[in-house]
Design a protein around this motif. Structure first.
Motif, PDB file in Angstrom:
ATOM      1  N   GLY A  82       0.777  -1.290  -0.174  1.00 31.99           N
ATOM      2  CA  GLY A  82       0.061   0.100   0.054  1.00 31.99           C
ATOM      3  C   GLY A  82       0.727   1.297   0.137  1.00 31.99           C
ATOM      4  O   GLY A  82       0.795   2.141  -0.725  1.00 31.99           O
ATOM      5  N   CYS A  83       1.916   1.082   0.590  1.00 29.86           N
ATOM      6  CA  CYS A  83       3.051   2.328   0.823  1.00 29.86           C
ATOM      7  C   CYS A  83       3.484   2.576  -0.329  1.00 29.86           C
ATOM      8  O   CYS A  83       3.764   3.518  -0.956  1.00 29.86           O
ATOM      9  N   CYS A  84       4.048   1.212  -1.056  1.00 31.16           N
ATOM     10  CA  CYS A  84       4.898   1.350  -2.261  1.00 31.16           C
ATOM     11  C   CYS A  84       3.949   1.892  -3.426  1.00 31.16           C
ATOM     12  O   CYS A  84       4.342   2.747  -4.356  1.00 31.16           O
ATOM     13  N   ALA A  85       2.738   1.265  -3.517  1.00 31.57           N
ATOM     14  CA  ALA A  85       1.674   1.919  -4.231  1.00 31.57           C
ATOM     15  C   ALA A  85       1.531   3.426  -4.293  1.00 31.57           C
ATOM     16  O   ALA A  85       1.673   4.260  -5.346  1.00 31.57           O
ATOM     17  N   GLY A  86       1.225   3.856  -3.003  1.00 28.02           N
ATOM     18  CA  GLY A  86       0.811   5.182  -2.838  1.00 28.02           C
ATOM     19  C   GLY A  86       1.887   5.985  -3.220  1.00 28.02           C
ATOM     20  O   GLY A  86       1.892   7.215  -3.769  1.00 28.02           O
ATOM     21  N   ALA A  90       1.534   8.680  -6.478  1.00 28.78           N
ATOM     22  CA  ALA A  90       1.867  10.158  -6.103  1.00 28.78           C
ATOM     23  C   ALA A  90       3.007  10.518  -7.069  1.00 28.78           C
ATOM     24  O   ALA A  90       3.046  11.737  -7.579  1.00 28.78           O
ATOM     25  N   SER A  91       4.146   9.836  -7.041  1.00 26.54           N
ATOM     26  CA  SER A  91       5.233  10.197  -8.053  1.00 26.54           C
ATOM     27  C   SER A  91       4.983  10.505  -9.401  1.00 26.54           C
ATOM     28  O   SER A  91       5.392  11.333 -10.131  1.00 26.54           O
ATOM     29  N   GLU A  92       4.301   9.462 -10.046  1.00 25.70           N
ATOM     30  CA  GLU A  92       4.060   9.467 -11.360  1.00 25.70           C
ATOM     31  C   GLU A  92       2.869  10.259 -11.774  1.00 25.70           C
ATOM     32  O   GLU A  92       2.694  10.775 -12.908  1.00 25.70           O
ATOM     33  N   LEU A  93       1.979  10.495 -10.827  1.00 28.30           N
ATOM     34  CA  LEU A  93       0.861  11.319 -11.317  1.00 28.30           C
ATOM     35  C   LEU A  93       0.873  12.830 -10.701  1.00 28.30           C
ATOM     36  O   LEU A  93       0.637  13.642 -11.430  1.00 28.30           O
ATOM     37  N   GLY A  94       1.557  12.979  -9.690  1.00 32.29           N
ATOM     38  CA  GLY A  94       1.797  14.229  -9.137  1.00 32.29           C
ATOM     39  C   GLY A  94       2.624  15.275  -9.852  1.00 32.29           C
ATOM     40  O   GLY A  94       2.407  16.247  -9.877  1.00 32.29           O
ATOM     41  N   ILE A  95       3.610  14.693 -10.700  1.00 34.10           N
ATOM     42  CA  ILE A  95       4.354  15.364 -11.435  1.00 34.10           C
ATOM     43  C   ILE A  95       3.594  16.122 -12.865  1.00 34.10           C
ATOM     44  O   ILE A  95       4.146  16.941 -13.215  1.00 34.10           O
ATOM     45  N   LEU A  96       2.707  15.553 -12.993  1.00 31.32           N
ATOM     46  CA  LEU A  96       1.544  15.950 -14.029  1.00 31.32           C
ATOM     47  C   LEU A  96       0.608  16.881 -13.720  1.00 31.32           C
ATOM     48  O   LEU A  96       0.094  17.534 -14.426  1.00 31.32           O
ATOM     49  N   SER A  97       0.733  17.292 -12.311  1.00 34.43           N
ATOM     50  CA  SER A  97      -0.182  18.487 -11.816  1.00 34.43           C
ATOM     51  C   SER A  97       0.030  19.550 -12.466  1.00 34.43           C
ATOM     52  O   SER A  97       0.965  20.049 -12.724  1.00 34.43           O
ATOM     53  N   LYS A  98      -1.051  20.438 -12.952  1.00 29.73           N
ATOM     54  CA  LYS A  98      -0.879  21.680 -13.660  1.00 29.73           C
ATOM     55  C   LYS A  98      -0.613  22.752 -12.209  1.00 29.73           C
ATOM     56  O   LYS A  98      -0.058  23.824 -12.756  1.00 29.73           O
ATOM     57  N   THR A 115      10.590  17.740  -7.893  1.00 30.52           N
ATOM     58  CA  THR A 115      11.710  17.747  -6.965  1.00 30.52           C
ATOM     59  C   THR A 115      11.012  17.108  -5.648  1.00 30.52           C
ATOM     60  O   THR A 115       9.961  16.914  -5.163  1.00 30.52           O
ATOM     61  N   ASN A 116      12.095  16.126  -5.350  1.00 35.90           N
ATOM     62  CA  ASN A 116      12.100  15.453  -3.981  1.00 35.90           C
ATOM     63  C   ASN A 116      11.307  16.132  -2.863  1.00 35.90           C
ATOM     64  O   ASN A 116      12.027  17.292  -2.579  1.00 35.90           O
ATOM     65  N   GLY A 117      10.346  15.728  -2.193  1.00 32.93           N
ATOM     66  CA  GLY A 117       9.611  16.583  -1.116  1.00 32.93           C
ATOM     67  C   GLY A 117       8.575  17.481  -1.568  1.00 32.93           C
ATOM     68  O   GLY A 117       8.028  18.413  -0.901  1.00 32.93           O
ATOM     69  N   GLY A 118       8.475  17.661  -2.976  1.00 32.19           N
ATOM     70  CA  GLY A 118       7.273  18.510  -3.386  1.00 32.19           C
ATOM     71  C   GLY A 118       5.956  17.642  -3.387  1.00 32.19           C
ATOM     72  O   GLY A 118       6.028  16.528  -3.913  1.00 32.19           O
ATOM     73  N   ILE A 119       5.171  18.361  -2.996  1.00 35.76           N
ATOM     74  CA  ILE A 119       3.654  17.712  -2.905  1.00 35.76           C
ATOM     75  C   ILE A 119       2.854  18.530  -3.693  1.00 35.76           C
ATOM     76  O   ILE A 119       2.865  19.563  -3.825  1.00 35.76           O
ATOM     77  N   SER A 120       1.672  17.765  -4.252  1.00 34.62           N
ATOM     78  CA  SER A 120       0.779  18.594  -4.934  1.00 34.62           C
ATOM     79  C   SER A 120      -0.572  17.739  -4.492  1.00 34.62           C
ATOM     80  O   SER A 120      -0.618  16.492  -3.894  1.00 34.62           O
ATOM     81  N   ALA A 121      -1.783  18.186  -4.715  1.00 42.28           N
ATOM     82  CA  ALA A 121      -3.209  17.834  -4.203  1.00 42.28           C
ATOM     83  C   ALA A 121      -3.465  16.787  -5.238  1.00 42.28           C
ATOM     84  O   ALA A 121      -3.821  15.583  -4.579  1.00 42.28           O
ATOM     85  N   LEU A 122      -2.726  16.871  -6.550  1.00 44.19           N
ATOM     86  CA  LEU A 122      -3.104  15.668  -7.537  1.00 44.19           C
ATOM     87  C   LEU A 122      -2.308  14.614  -6.979  1.00 44.19           C
ATOM     88  O   LEU A 122      -2.565  13.186  -6.778  1.00 44.19           O
ATOM     89  N   ALA A 126      -3.628  10.826  -5.550  1.00 42.03           N
ATOM     90  CA  ALA A 126      -2.823   9.453  -6.353  1.00 42.03           C
ATOM     91  C   ALA A 126      -2.253   8.510  -5.416  1.00 42.03           C
ATOM     92  O   ALA A 126      -2.539   7.272  -5.238  1.00 42.03           O
ATOM     93  N   SER A 127      -1.847   9.215  -4.198  1.00 40.81           N
ATOM     94  CA  SER A 127      -0.972   8.451  -3.223  1.00 40.81           C
ATOM     95  C   SER A 127      -2.145   7.626  -2.175  1.00 40.81           C
ATOM     96  O   SER A 127      -1.938   6.556  -1.980  1.00 40.81           O
ATOM     97  N   ALA A 128      -3.265   8.367  -1.909  1.00 42.45           N
ATOM     98  CA  ALA A 128      -4.318   7.925  -1.338  1.00 42.45           C
ATOM     99  C   ALA A 128      -4.865   6.652  -2.127  1.00 42.45           C
ATOM    100  O   ALA A 128      -5.264   5.385  -1.628  1.00 42.45           O
ATOM    101  N   ALA A 129      -5.071   6.924  -3.665  1.00 42.09           N
ATOM    102  CA  ALA A 129      -5.724   5.834  -4.102  1.00 42.09           C
ATOM    103  C   ALA A 129      -4.771   4.805  -4.168  1.00 42.09           C
ATOM    104  O   ALA A 129      -5.353   3.637  -4.473  1.00 42.09           O
ATOM    105  N   GLY A 130      -3.604   4.917  -4.420  1.00 46.27           N
ATOM    106  CA  GLY A 130      -2.588   3.903  -4.191  1.00 46.27           C
ATOM    107  C   GLY A 130      -2.784   2.892  -3.223  1.00 46.27           C
ATOM    108  O   GLY A 130      -2.851   1.573  -3.083  1.00 46.27           O
ATOM    109  N   GLY A 131      -2.936   3.524  -2.073  1.00 44.09           N
ATOM    110  CA  GLY A 131      -3.053   2.713  -0.936  1.00 44.09           C
ATOM    111  C   GLY A 131      -4.424   2.034  -0.625  1.00 44.09           C
ATOM    112  O   GLY A 131      -4.384   0.921  -0.441  1.00 44.09           O
TER     113      GLY A 131
END
Length: 156
Positions: A82-86, A90-98, A115-122, A126-131
């Motif tokens: 669950g953590c790995c998927a999250g 997050a990494s693969e979809l978050g980078i595509l955030s507008k 950027t490592n440590g960068g977060i977005s709503a998307l 996505a992280s929650a969806a992976g878990g």
């Protein structure tokens, strides 16, 4: 995890290639070696469960030491993926955030996408969806079908 993570790595490849310096076509930043190495803890949990508890199956409602150990190892396995998927989602979809990401350590400061440590709503969604996806996979294939059993497992 492996299939969906691989699919998400390829999703938006053209955009990711522009944003990530070490992007490799078809692999993104995650190679097969990294994916396999990151699975070591879950594989260890699965092997320990098999050695000490025996055959795989639904979570047990028993209160014996082996039943509790089996449940814990199974849940550790599921939680790990669950953590790995999250993280992957997050990494693969978050980078595509507008919207530009913000640094998790300094939320008032914006960061470059990727950027490592960068977060977005998307990425967070996505992280929650992976878990949730990993939990649902486990629930669909491993939990007993009885509602009484599922309710009792909430107590374990």
């Amino acid at each position: 995890f492996y299939k969906t993570g691989s699919m998400l790595t390829k999703y938006g490849a053209a955009v990711k290639q522009k944003l990530e310096d070490d992007y490799v076509a078809g692999e993104g930043q995650r190679g097969a070696g990294q994916v396999l190495a990151c699975s070591a803890i879950a594989v260890a949990c699965a092997i320990l469960r098999r050695v000490f508890v025996g055959t795989d199956g639904p979570l047990s409602l028993g209160v014996g030491e082996l039943e509790c150990l089996g449940n814990r190892l199974t849940l550790a396995f599921v939680a790990f993926f669950g953590c790995c998927a999250g993280d992957t989602y997050a990494s693969e979809l978050g980078i595509l955030s507008k919207a530009p990401p913000r640094l998790v350590t300094k939320p008032w400061q914006m960061a470059k996408p990727g950027t490592n440590g960068g977060i977005s709503a998307l990425g967070t969604a996505a992280s929650a969806a992976g878990g949730i996806a990993m939990g649902l996979c486990h629930g669909l294939f491993m939990f007993p079908l009885s509602l009484r059993d599922v309710a009792a497992l909430a107590y374990v």
